[in-house]
Write a protein that holds these residues in place. Structure first.
Motif, PDB file in Angstrom:
ATOM      1  N   UNK A 286      -6.607   1.596  10.618  1.00  0.00           N
ATOM      2  CA  UNK A 286      -6.983   0.361   9.908  1.00  0.00           C
ATOM      3  C   UNK A 286      -8.491   0.113  10.013  1.00  0.00           C
ATOM      4  N   UNK A 287      -9.039   0.298  11.221  1.00  0.00           N
ATOM      5  CA  UNK A 287     -10.472   0.062  11.433  1.00  0.00           C
ATOM      6  C   UNK A 287     -11.297   0.978  10.508  1.00  0.00           C
ATOM      7  N   UNK A 288     -10.891   2.251  10.430  1.00  0.00           N
ATOM      8  CA  UNK A 288     -11.648   3.189   9.578  1.00  0.00           C
ATOM      9  C   UNK A 288     -11.555   2.804   8.102  1.00  0.00           C
ATOM     10  N   UNK A 289     -10.361   2.386   7.670  1.00  0.00           N
ATOM     11  CA  UNK A 289     -10.202   1.989   6.263  1.00  0.00           C
ATOM     12  C   UNK A 289     -11.079   0.775   5.971  1.00  0.00           C
ATOM     13  N   UNK A 290     -11.046  -0.186   6.863  1.00  0.00           N
ATOM     14  CA  UNK A 290     -11.831  -1.407   6.680  1.00  0.00           C
ATOM     15  C   UNK A 290     -13.324  -1.064   6.560  1.00  0.00           C
ATOM     16  N   UNK A 291     -13.792  -0.216   7.455  1.00  0.00           N
ATOM     17  CA  UNK A 291     -15.209   0.163   7.427  1.00  0.00           C
ATOM     18  C   UNK A 291     -15.579   0.883   6.127  1.00  0.00           C
ATOM     19  N   UNK A 292     -14.701   1.800   5.694  1.00  0.00           N
ATOM     20  CA  UNK A 292     -15.010   2.575   4.483  1.00  0.00           C
ATOM     21  C   UNK A 292     -15.027   1.706   3.237  1.00  0.00           C
ATOM     22  N   UNK A 293     -14.269   0.592   3.291  1.00  0.00           N
ATOM     23  CA  UNK A 293     -14.201  -0.257   2.096  1.00  0.00           C
ATOM     24  C   UNK A 293     -15.185  -1.424   2.154  1.00  0.00           C
ATOM     25  N   UNK A 294     -16.055  -1.413   3.153  1.00  0.00           N
ATOM     26  CA  UNK A 294     -17.001  -2.516   3.271  1.00  0.00           C
ATOM     27  C   UNK A 294     -17.963  -2.589   2.091  1.00  0.00           C
ATOM     28  N   UNK A 295     -18.454  -1.424   1.638  1.00  0.00           N
ATOM     29  CA  UNK A 295     -19.427  -1.468   0.538  1.00  0.00           C
ATOM     30  C   UNK A 295     -19.046  -0.569  -0.640  1.00  0.00           C
ATOM     31  N   UNK A 296     -17.772  -0.293  -0.778  1.00  0.00           N
ATOM     32  CA  UNK A 296     -17.309   0.456  -1.948  1.00  0.00           C
ATOM     33  C   UNK A 296     -15.849   0.123  -2.200  1.00  0.00           C
ATOM     34  N   UNK A 297     -15.384   0.454  -3.406  1.00  0.00           N
ATOM     35  CA  UNK A 297     -13.999   0.137  -3.724  1.00  0.00           C
ATOM     36  C   UNK A 297     -13.195   1.429  -3.915  1.00  0.00           C
ATOM     37  N   UNK A 298     -11.884   1.270  -3.805  1.00  0.00           N
ATOM     38  CA  UNK A 298     -10.990   2.395  -4.083  1.00  0.00           C
ATOM     39  C   UNK A 298      -9.813   1.837  -4.872  1.00  0.00           C
ATOM     40  N   UNK A 299      -9.264   2.641  -5.784  1.00  0.00           N
ATOM     41  CA  UNK A 299      -8.092   2.180  -6.542  1.00  0.00           C
ATOM     42  C   UNK A 299      -6.837   2.224  -5.670  1.00  0.00           C
ATOM     43  N   UNK A 300      -6.801   3.210  -4.777  1.00  0.00           N
ATOM     44  CA  UNK A 300      -5.648   3.339  -3.877  1.00  0.00           C
ATOM     45  C   UNK A 300      -6.098   3.784  -2.490  1.00  0.00           C
ATOM     46  N   UNK A 301      -5.363   3.311  -1.493  1.00  0.00           N
ATOM     47  CA  UNK A 301      -5.477   3.855  -0.137  1.00  0.00           C
ATOM     48  C   UNK A 301      -4.283   4.805  -0.040  1.00  0.00           C
ATOM     49  N   UNK A 302      -4.586   6.087   0.112  1.00  0.00           N
ATOM     50  CA  UNK A 302      -3.530   7.090  -0.067  1.00  0.00           C
ATOM     51  C   UNK A 302      -3.254   7.879   1.212  1.00  0.00           C
ATOM     52  N   UNK A 303      -2.000   7.878   1.632  1.00  0.00           N
ATOM     53  CA  UNK A 303      -1.590   8.720   2.759  1.00  0.00           C
ATOM     54  C   UNK A 303      -1.398  10.131   2.211  1.00  0.00           C
ATOM     55  N   UNK A 304      -2.355  10.980   2.525  1.00  0.00           N
ATOM     56  CA  UNK A 304      -2.333  12.358   2.007  1.00  0.00           C
ATOM     57  C   UNK A 304      -2.914  13.250   3.108  1.00  0.00           C
ATOM     58  N   UNK A 305      -2.099  13.500   4.140  1.00  0.00           N
ATOM     59  CA  UNK A 305      -2.640  14.138   5.343  1.00  0.00           C
ATOM     60  C   UNK A 305      -2.615  15.661   5.341  1.00  0.00           C
ATOM     61  N   UNK A 306      -2.924  16.198   6.530  1.00  0.00           N
ATOM     62  CA  UNK A 306      -2.898  17.639   6.800  1.00  0.00           C
ATOM     63  C   UNK A 306      -1.482  18.169   6.954  1.00  0.00           C
ATOM     64  N   UNK A 307      -0.497  17.382   6.604  1.00  0.00           N
ATOM     65  CA  UNK A 307       0.901  17.781   6.761  1.00  0.00           C
ATOM     66  C   UNK A 307       1.755  16.784   6.008  1.00  0.00           C
ATOM     67  N   UNK A 308       2.979  16.549   6.494  1.00  0.00           N
ATOM     68  CA  UNK A 308       3.886  15.629   5.789  1.00  0.00           C
ATOM     69  C   UNK A 308       3.746  14.212   6.372  1.00  0.00           C
ATOM     70  N   UNK A 309       3.328  13.227   5.558  1.00  0.00           N
ATOM     71  CA  UNK A 309       3.033  11.890   6.093  1.00  0.00           C
ATOM     72  C   UNK A 309       4.229  11.173   6.723  1.00  0.00           C
ATOM     73  N   UNK A 310       5.449  11.461   6.256  1.00  0.00           N
ATOM     74  CA  UNK A 310       6.603  10.718   6.791  1.00  0.00           C
ATOM     75  C   UNK A 310       7.013  11.213   8.185  1.00  0.00           C
ATOM     76  N   UNK A 311       6.356  12.270   8.686  1.00  0.00           N
ATOM     77  CA  UNK A 311       6.633  12.709  10.070  1.00  0.00           C
ATOM     78  C   UNK A 311       5.965  11.775  11.076  1.00  0.00           C
TER      79      UNK A 311
END
Ligand code: SF4
Length: 304
Positions: free
Chosen positions: A55-80
């Motif tokens: 959460x902290x990293x997402x908050x920081x990254x969105x401080x001065x820019x926007x994104x259409x989606x916050x996407x769980x797209x990891x190095x593997x399967x996100x539901x694990x």
């Protein structure tokens, strides 16, 4: 760094990526995987990264820019990730949440319940034939094909957000008409808002993997259309601005670990950010990244 981008996404616009799974833990080992070989093949869920850190990293990254989606797209399967439900709810404070899953754990009630909180879910459906599934997606040995298919059907009945599917076409594995007709039939019955046909356009785990011929790709599109599916053919690479954040090296490595980049995009980004080209050479010579050629195009990808 567990959050990367925003990166341009062909389906989601500007997507801020959340990498909630360490490399590479997955229930599949798809032949076309761009992250590389599965190191831990499993269906066991586990907590990996503290949700507050993400959460902290997402908050920081969105401080001065926007994104259409916050996407769980990891190095593997996100539901694990056993914390996925908590994380989705935390991220919803900052925008729309998307999850790109292979769908293999949807037979579990807890996974279906957690994913329901997301706004957009993409599920992989490369085939509905068990032998082809084993060949293309290389599932964990204890996964039941029947349960996976049933889990996807159940989720589609319960989910109220935007559900999309993606079918990766691989030459000689799942591109025959019979397979595609059955896939189209299955997708027709699960009520999706879009169904994407994708192609291996970035360096795959298994080097012989290639997209089918142009004729076969068109044929696949026609088959899906004949079932009245809202089909979109993604036969082009993503276009748009990549964003790195404060530390160029760390930012580039976190993108490359889930998303090999074309050499031209890396060069463009370095020029825009006024980065000394020697930094790229350093990363290469220290074995952190590698340059690979796939179908005549040079890519940089993370090396482990
Ligand atoms: S493509 Fe996705 S589901 Fe397949 S092995 Fe790679 S990370 Fe796992």
């Amino acid at each position: 760094m567990f959050v990367f981008g925003p990166v341009p996404s062909r389906r989601l616009g500007k997507s801020l990526g959340v990498n909630n799974i360490p490399k590479k833990i997955c229930s599949y080992n798809c032949v076309y995987c761009q992250v590389g070989e599965t190191r831990i093949h499993t269906i066991k869920r586990k907590a990996y990264i503290k949700p507050e850190i993400l959460e902290k990293e997402v908050k920081e990254r969105l401080e001065n820019q926007r994104a259409d989606y916050i996407t769980f797209v990891p190095d593997g399967e996100p539901t694990l990730d056993a914390n996925l439900g908590v994380e989705i709810n935390l991220m919803k404070k900052y925008g729309n949440v998307a999850v790109i899953t292979n769908g293999s754990l949807l037979f579990r009630e807890d996974v279906r319940k957690e994913l329901k909180a997301a706004d957009w879910i993409s599920i992989k459906i490369d085939t509905v034939d068990e032998n082809t599934w084993k060949k293309i997606d290389v599932p964990y040995k204890k996964l039941s094909f029947f349960e996976v298919m049933e889990g996807i059907e159940k989720f589609s009945e319960e989910y109220k957000g935007k559900l999309v599917t993606e079918t990766m076409l691989v030459d000689g594995i799942n591109d025959d008409e019979k397979n595609l007709q059955k896939v189209a039939e299955f997708i027709r019955d699960i009520n999706v808002s879009k169904t994407y046909i994708t192609l291996p356009l970035r360096p795959p785990r298994v080097p012989y993997v290639k997209p089918p011929s142009r004729d076969k790709i068109q044929r696949a599109y026609m088959i899906f259309s004949s079932y009245d599916l809202p089909v979109v053919l993604l036969d082009f690479p993503e276009e748009g601005e990549f964003s790195i954040g404060g530390n160029f090296k760390a930012g580039l490595l976190s993108i490359l670990s889930v998303h090999p980049m074309r050499e031209e995009d890396v060069f463009k980004l370095m020029k825009e950010e006024r980065i000394d080209p020697r930094i790229l050479k350093d990363l290469e010579s220290s074995g952190k990244i590698e340059k690979v050629n796939y179908m005549g195009v040079n890519f940089y990808r993370r090396k482990w």
